[in-house]
Motif scaffolding. Structure first.
Motif, short mmCIF file in Angstrom:
data_model
loop_
_atom_site.label_atom_id
_atom_site.label_comp_id
_atom_site.label_asym_id
_atom_site.label_seq_id
_atom_site.Cartn_x
_atom_site.Cartn_y
_atom_site.Cartn_z
N GLN A 140 0.84 -1.20 0.00
CA GLN A 140 0.00 0.00 0.00
C GLN A 140 0.87 1.26 0.00
O GLN A 140 2.07 1.18 0.20
CB GLN A 140 -0.97 -0.01 1.18
CG GLN A 140 -0.36 0.37 2.53
CD GLN A 140 0.45 -0.72 3.21
OE1 GLN A 140 0.62 -1.80 2.68
NE2 GLN A 140 0.97 -0.40 4.37
N ASP A 141 0.22 2.41 -0.23
CA ASP A 141 0.93 3.68 -0.31
C ASP A 141 0.91 4.48 0.99
O ASP A 141 1.50 5.54 1.07
CB ASP A 141 0.33 4.55 -1.43
CG ASP A 141 0.49 3.91 -2.80
OD1 ASP A 141 1.40 3.07 -2.96
OD2 ASP A 141 -0.30 4.24 -3.70
N ALA A 142 0.23 3.98 2.00
CA ALA A 142 0.05 4.72 3.26
C ALA A 142 1.37 5.03 3.95
O ALA A 142 1.47 6.04 4.66
CB ALA A 142 -0.86 3.94 4.20
N GLU A 143 2.39 4.21 3.76
CA GLU A 143 3.67 4.40 4.43
C GLU A 143 4.74 5.05 3.54
O GLU A 143 5.90 5.12 3.92
CB GLU A 143 4.20 3.03 4.91
CG GLU A 143 3.27 2.28 5.84
CD GLU A 143 3.43 2.68 7.30
OE1 GLU A 143 3.97 3.77 7.58
OE2 GLU A 143 3.01 1.90 8.15
N ASP A 144 4.35 5.53 2.36
CA ASP A 144 5.33 6.08 1.41
C ASP A 144 6.16 7.22 1.98
O ASP A 144 7.37 7.28 1.77
CB ASP A 144 4.65 6.53 0.12
CG ASP A 144 4.28 5.36 -0.79
OD1 ASP A 144 4.47 4.19 -0.38
OD2 ASP A 144 3.79 5.63 -1.91
N ASP A 145 5.51 8.14 2.70
CA ASP A 145 6.26 9.28 3.26
C ASP A 145 7.29 8.80 4.28
O ASP A 145 8.43 9.27 4.28
CB ASP A 145 5.31 10.29 3.90
CG ASP A 145 4.50 11.06 2.87
OD1 ASP A 145 4.86 11.04 1.68
OD2 ASP A 145 3.49 11.68 3.27
N LEU A 146 6.89 7.86 5.13
CA LEU A 146 7.82 7.32 6.12
C LEU A 146 8.98 6.60 5.44
O LEU A 146 10.15 6.82 5.78
CB LEU A 146 7.11 6.37 7.08
CG LEU A 146 8.02 5.58 8.03
CD1 LEU A 146 8.74 6.52 8.98
CD2 LEU A 146 7.24 4.53 8.78
N ILE A 147 8.68 5.75 4.48
CA ILE A 147 9.73 4.99 3.80
C ILE A 147 10.68 5.92 3.05
O ILE A 147 11.90 5.75 3.09
CB ILE A 147 9.11 3.92 2.87
CG1 ILE A 147 8.32 2.90 3.71
CG2 ILE A 147 10.20 3.23 2.05
CD1 ILE A 147 7.44 1.97 2.89
#
Length: 191
Positions: free
Chosen positions: A27-34
């Protein structure tokens, strides 16, 4: 001595897609963190090992030419010395001709040697000499050696899975031994 970034890397050595695949995140929900972990991992490796992974430009400032005339440049691998500028006490600048210095990109750390005059004895008292140089393994992520890229992925996973802060008075968690082992050949030995 001072070191200033003048041109940041254009890309990261590990892409968001590579990191997500390694983390098995769909999913894209963690993109900013990653994405933030990718930048943090690169920055940590560069700081700890005196490296520039992707091509970047820096200015290294000295108060005066060292007695032996040799200067160890703090980041490697060195691609080129772009200029050496003398900042005089009266506010003027003088860029040295390329025959006034030589550099050794093969040494670790890379070094610059002044050959002859340093452009005048009236340097400004602080940061009177500016060495502008380009360093890094290359412009693309694939230019970074595989073991370093793998260490970055492992470090990203380590931080992704351990999001808790360091407890007050506690020691920060150790970097996984596998990360340290992959990076060991790139450590500069300082005597």
């Amino acid at each position: 001595m001072a070191l200033a970034l003048t041109s940041a890397p254009a890309v990261e050595p590990v892409s968001l897609a590579e990191a997500k695949a390694h983390l098995r995140v769909d999913q894209d929900a963690e993109d900013d963190l990653i994405s933030a972990l990718i930048v943090s991992a690169r920055s940590w490796v560069e700081r700890q090992y005196g490296l520039a992974l992707i091509t970047q430009e820096w200015s290294f400032y000295l108060d005066r030419v060292p007695g032996a005339g040799a200067v160890a440049l703090p980041l490697s691998p060195l691609q080129s010395v772009e200029s050496v500028t003398i900042h005089s006490a009266n506010g003027g600048t003088n860029e040295l001709d390329q025959d006034a210095y030589a550099y050794d990109a093969l040494s670790k750390p890379a070094r610059l040697i002044f050959q002859g005059a340093n452009g005048g004895a009236s340097l400004r008292p602080l940061n009177g000499i500016e060495i502008a140089y380009r360093c890094g393994f290359g412009d693309a992520a694939d230019d970074v050696p595989g073991p370093i890229r793998q260490a970055l992925l492992l470090l990203i996973v380590h931080w992704f899975e351990r999001r808790e802060p360091v407890p007050a008075g506690g020691e920060p968690p150790e970097v996984p031994a596998m990360v340290a082992g992959l990076l060991a050949p790139y450590r500069q030995v300082r005597l």
